[in-house]
Enzyme design. Structure first.
Site, PDB file in Angstrom:
ATOM      1  N   GLU A 493      17.350  -1.604  26.286  1.00  0.00           N
ATOM      2  CA  GLU A 493      18.046  -2.872  26.541  1.00  0.00           C
ATOM      3  C   GLU A 493      18.050  -3.745  25.283  1.00  0.00           C
ATOM      4  OE1 GLU A 493      15.654  -3.441  30.178  1.00  0.00           O
ATOM      5  OE2 GLU A 493      17.541  -3.926  31.180  1.00  0.00           O
ATOM      6  N   GLU A 513      13.508   3.252  34.887  1.00  0.00           N
ATOM      7  CA  GLU A 513      12.988   2.273  35.864  1.00  0.00           C
ATOM      8  C   GLU A 513      13.101   2.744  37.308  1.00  0.00           C
ATOM      9  OE1 GLU A 513      14.551   1.524  33.132  1.00  0.00           O
ATOM     10  OE2 GLU A 513      13.705  -0.288  32.240  1.00  0.00           O
TER      11      GLU A 513
HETATM   12  N1  COA Z   1       4.153   0.557  28.975  1.00  0.00           N
HETATM   13  C1  COA Z   1       2.841   0.603  28.685  1.00  0.00           C
HETATM   14  N2  COA Z   1       2.235   1.662  28.141  1.00  0.00           N
HETATM   15  C2  COA Z   1       3.007   2.727  27.871  1.00  0.00           C
HETATM   16  C3  COA Z   1       4.390   2.749  28.154  1.00  0.00           C
HETATM   17  C4  COA Z   1       4.964   1.593  28.732  1.00  0.00           C
HETATM   18  N3  COA Z   1       6.250   1.516  29.021  1.00  0.00           N
HETATM   19  N4  COA Z   1       4.872   3.967  27.792  1.00  0.00           N
HETATM   20  C5  COA Z   1       3.840   4.668  27.287  1.00  0.00           C
HETATM   21  N5  COA Z   1       2.720   3.923  27.343  1.00  0.00           N
HETATM   22  C6  COA Z   1       1.375   4.319  26.897  1.00  0.00           C
HETATM   23  C7  COA Z   1       0.777   5.357  27.842  1.00  0.00           C
HETATM   24  O1  COA Z   1       0.195   4.731  28.975  1.00  0.00           O
HETATM   25  C8  COA Z   1      -0.251   6.030  26.939  1.00  0.00           C
HETATM   26  O2  COA Z   1      -1.393   5.202  26.864  1.00  0.00           O
HETATM   27  P1  COA Z   1      -2.885   5.861  27.053  1.00  0.00           P
HETATM   28  O3  COA Z   1      -3.002   6.794  25.877  1.00  0.00           O
HETATM   29  O4  COA Z   1      -3.798   4.671  26.974  1.00  0.00           O
HETATM   30  O5  COA Z   1      -2.867   6.556  28.359  1.00  0.00           O
HETATM   31  C9  COA Z   1       0.427   5.972  25.570  1.00  0.00           C
HETATM   32  O6  COA Z   1       1.463   4.986  25.650  1.00  0.00           O
HETATM   33  C10 COA Z   1       1.068   7.301  25.177  1.00  0.00           C
HETATM   34  O7  COA Z   1       1.934   7.712  26.226  1.00  0.00           O
HETATM   35  P2  COA Z   1       1.734   9.075  27.049  1.00  0.00           P
HETATM   36  O8  COA Z   1       2.287   8.854  28.439  1.00  0.00           O
HETATM   37  O9  COA Z   1       0.345   9.582  26.945  1.00  0.00           O
HETATM   38  O10 COA Z   1       2.681  10.041  26.204  1.00  0.00           O
HETATM   39  P3  COA Z   1       3.481  11.278  26.751  1.00  0.00           P
HETATM   40  O11 COA Z   1       4.043  11.942  25.587  1.00  0.00           O
HETATM   41  O12 COA Z   1       2.659  12.067  27.706  1.00  0.00           O
HETATM   42  O13 COA Z   1       4.705  10.619  27.603  1.00  0.00           O
HETATM   43  C11 COA Z   1       6.496   9.077  28.061  1.00  0.00           C
HETATM   44  C12 COA Z   1       5.643   9.787  26.990  1.00  0.00           C
HETATM   45  C13 COA Z   1       7.416   8.095  27.386  1.00  0.00           C
HETATM   46  C14 COA Z   1       7.323  10.087  28.846  1.00  0.00           C
HETATM   47  C15 COA Z   1       5.543   8.345  29.047  1.00  0.00           C
HETATM   48  O14 COA Z   1       4.647   7.565  28.302  1.00  0.00           O
HETATM   49  C16 COA Z   1       6.243   7.430  30.027  1.00  0.00           C
HETATM   50  O15 COA Z   1       6.807   7.889  31.012  1.00  0.00           O
HETATM   51  N6  COA Z   1       6.198   6.107  29.766  1.00  0.00           N
HETATM   52  C17 COA Z   1       6.820   5.135  30.610  1.00  0.00           C
HETATM   53  C18 COA Z   1       8.278   5.021  30.288  1.00  0.00           C
HETATM   54  C19 COA Z   1       8.952   4.071  31.235  1.00  0.00           C
HETATM   55  O16 COA Z   1       9.002   4.279  32.426  1.00  0.00           O
HETATM   56  N7  COA Z   1       9.504   3.008  30.661  1.00  0.00           N
HETATM   57  C20 COA Z   1      10.201   2.003  31.392  1.00  0.00           C
HETATM   58  C21 COA Z   1       9.243   1.000  31.836  1.00  0.00           C
HETATM   59  S1  COA Z   1      10.017  -0.226  32.793  1.00  0.00           S
END
Ligand code: COA
Length: 671
Positions: A493, A513
């Protein structure tokens, strides 16, 4: 000479990624460093060197174990794991290092030994080979004093466990060539680490915090037990000082490093004598605590804060490290829940002053603040700002959360823009993300739980996060998004409100989302339909099914203006776009827009996850209402309110909870 870039990846490297790296010392940290490099750099040859075979064999077994665990957790394929373990070879023969690009010394913490190793190395490696030491305390100027080519040497200080802990202190000492320092930072950032530059002081930045934190805990032992002190310290750290010392067998290290500080800076750093007579502490595990009366608990906590604050003032007053790095390093490397400056800000000036003065009275000689307390808070916390030929490059830096956004971060970006947008020397801005993986992983999910169930607060949070975006809509100076990796949710966004988007070919765009049981509230249901109406069907699918849009397809659709093959090219193209957009920044369509009908779909995400019908209905209604809204502002308001409505559903509660627990949400149950 160019000043160093704050974002390490803005440096144009003058040497390639390494092909052969050696790590000297097969103790604990050496193999961990080797494993990190071999897994981060496919094709690398990694040679582990030690003077005995037994530790080498143990080290190789450890690396195989890490790789097997990575496969079991789905983080690596069998083939990748095989490639990593076969890339790591062990030897006792220094001659094997002759063609190394980089040698990292991780031997025992002993100055004479380290100097001998570097003297020997200089006779073996090529002139251009970089050499670094993984000391946690010994200044580079002492270790490399006798080297013939000290310009290619510095300290790279890793933190345990080095294969996973992202922080590396990179020491900026007087004889280190600028290019060497910049290249090391670049390699670290390319390989997922967070390099923090520090001055060449004894114990650098983070060990000054950690060692003195532990030393002060030991000095308190007359007043409380180790378990009580760890319990009180649990307010600030995930694991108390004594627990960490047990894990790291750290007692002799504190004796050594604090002796060094005492010799250098005064007797107030003298190590607690008890470190010499105790091997293991009787204490509590992280998250557990022993009962403590409130007064003792408060006294212990304040004393621990006192040492933390005193060291922080000193580090900043002597410019040993930068304020945002101090907080980030304490959180990421040392397991603090909040950085010392964040703690001071929360406490406020009068409490901070009281704690600092009390500590100074208890521990004469310890550093006091040299400036008004407010001065320690004047820094950007979540963004880095670089200037490249009159363009301000703003880097979102929250490596612990893949650069996820919250209102404080967006407000910082806004403050930077406001500061420079009327400066005639500034042509415009580039916004990018820290590291080589993510532009931004969306809104910070950690902030959501407190909003759930409160429609007005959630909608207001969307409006707050949108202050930056609404400002971008009205700007005439160009702002270009440079997508260095995934752009998800709120990150996308933000990118969509920039005036152009350039992206790495491998980047992707996604609105996840709906899979969390919420809707994207800061423009995704509004802006893309007004900016790229021909791609409306794609946005329908992204919003309703969380479909990923690869950068190349986004380029074909006109959403991404230009593609790049690597980060260097990405930045160059983004800078060129800023210049090309001078006087030509477009406006998002104001009036209502026609969108293709949202034909009924099964509530199913592209990834196969069942979605919430209720939230899907909120989303579809918002997309239609926003398209029909008479103005952009009215359409955006539809989005804020829809986010508020989604945050009050049972699905949102389930989706956010499931994400925190690392499981699939059960929307069939919530509706
Ligand atoms: N908000 C807060 N923390 C986030 C985040 C977010 N949107 N996206 C990733 N992180 C954090 C994870 O919690 C993790 O923290 P930790 O190591 O303390 O557990 C760190 O960033 C690394 O992410 P991780 O999930 O371990 O990496 P991955 O390669 O396994 O997965 C994603 C990557 C992007 C697929 C996954 O992090 C994810 O689904 N994130 C959320 C994306 C999302 O839904 N965004 C929209 C939010 S409204």
């Amino acid at each position: 000479m160019h000043p160093p870039m704050q974002n390490p990846l803005l440096h144009t490297p003058t040497r390639a990624l390494p092909r052969h790296v050696a790590v000297i010392g097969a103790g604990t940290i050496g193999p961990d460093i080797g494993y990190y490099l071999a897994s981060a750099l496919p094709g690398l040859r990694l040679t582990l060197v030690d003077v005995a075979q037994a530790p080498l064999d143990k080290a190789l077994a450890r690396c195989r174990d890490y790789a097997a665990k990575a496969v079991a957790r789905g983080k690596m394929s069998e083939a990748q794991a095989g490639a990593v373990t076969s890339a790591i070879v062990a030897t006792q023969d220094y001659a094997a290092l002759a063609d190394c690009d980089w040698v990292i010394e991780a031997a025992t913490e002993n100055l004479a030994l380290k100097r001998r190793i570097f003297a020997q190395l200089e006779g073996i490696v090529a002139a251009q080979c970089l050499v670094t030491s993984n000391t946690s305390s010994l200044p580079a100027a002492r270790i490399f004093a006798d080297m013939q080519r000290p310009g290619r040497a510095t300290v790279t200080h890793f933190f345990a466990p080095a294969w996973r802990n992202p922080v590396v202190e990179v020491i900026d000492w007087e004889r280190c060539e600028r290019d060497v320092l910049a290249w090391l930072r670049w390699v670290f950032a390319m390989t997922g680490k967070v390099p923090l530059v520090t001055a060449d002081a004894v114990c650098f930045m983070l060990d000054r915090i950690f060692d003195n934190w532990c030393n002060d805990a030991a000095l308190l032992l007359g007043r409380a037990t180790a378990a009580e002190i760890d319990s009180a310290a649990g307010a600030y750290v995930h694991a108390g000082p004594f627990f960490v010392l047990n894990m790291a067998h750290g007692n002799p290290i504190i004796t050594e490093t604090n002796t060094l500080q005492a010799e250098e800076e005064g007797a107030h750093y003298t190590p607690a004598p008890i470190f010499r007579s105790v091997e293991q502490w009787l204490t509590v595990a992280p998250g557990k605590r022993v009962e403590l009366d409130a007064a003792t608990d408060a006294a212990l906590r304040e004393r621990m804060l006192g040492v933390l604050f005193a060291q922080s003032f000193d580090i900043l007053d002597r410019a040993i490290g930068a304020p945002a790095d101090l907080d980030l390093g304490c959180r990421l490397a040392l397991g603090f829940k909040r950085g010392p400056l964040e703690l001071m800000r929360e406490l406020g000036e009068s409490q901070t002053r009281r704690i600092a003065e009390r500590f100074a009275a208890d521990r004469p000689g310890m550093p006091l603040p040299q400036r008004p307390l407010a001065a320690y808070q004047e820094h950007l916390r979540h963004v880095l700002v670089d200037d490249i030929a009159g363009v301000k490059v703003v880097t979102l830096r929250r490596p612990e959360a893949l650069n996820a956004l919250h209102d404080e971060l967006t407000d910082e970006v806004l403050a930077v823009i406001r500061r420079f947008e009327n400066d005639p020397a500034v042509a415009g801005f580039v916004v990018t993300g820290y590291g080589a993986r993510a532009f931004c992983a969306g809104a910070d999910i950690g902030r959501f739980p407190s909003m759930l169930g409160d429609a007005a607060a959630s909608a207001q949070y969307s409006r707050d996060c949108s202050r930056l975006l609404v400002h971008l809509d009205a700007m005439s100076k160009p702002v270009v998004a440079a997508l260095n990796g995934m752009a998800l949710g709120g990150g996308l966004e933000l990118a969509m409100r920039c005036h152009a988007i350039v992206a790495l070919r491998r980047a992707y765009l996604q609105l996840p989302e709906i899979t969390l049981g919420i809707v994207p509230g800061i423009g995704a249901m509004v802006v893309p339909y007004r900016r790229w109406p021909a791609a409306a069907e794609t946005f329908h699918a992204m919003l309703r099914r969380a479909e990923r849009l690869g950068a190349e397809r986004a380029h074909e659709l006109g959403v991404v203006d230009e593609l790049a093959d690597d980060i260097g090219q990405l930045v160059q193209r983004a800078l060129a776009r800023v210049h090309a957009l001078q006087g030509r920044v477009g406006r998002i369509a104001e009036g209502p827009v026609a969108i293709p009908p949202l034909a009924a779909v099964e509530p199913l995400a592209a990834g196969g996850q069942t979605l919430s019908r209720e939230v899907l209905a909120i989303l579809e209604r918002a997309v239609r209402d926003a398209a029909a809204a008479p103005t952009l502002a009215a359409a955006l308001e539809v989005g804020y309110l829809a986010f508020g409505a989604s945050a009050c559903t049972a699905a949102a509660r389930e989706g956010i909870q499931a994400h925190r627990e690392g499981r699939q949400p059960d929307f069939a149950r919530t509706g």
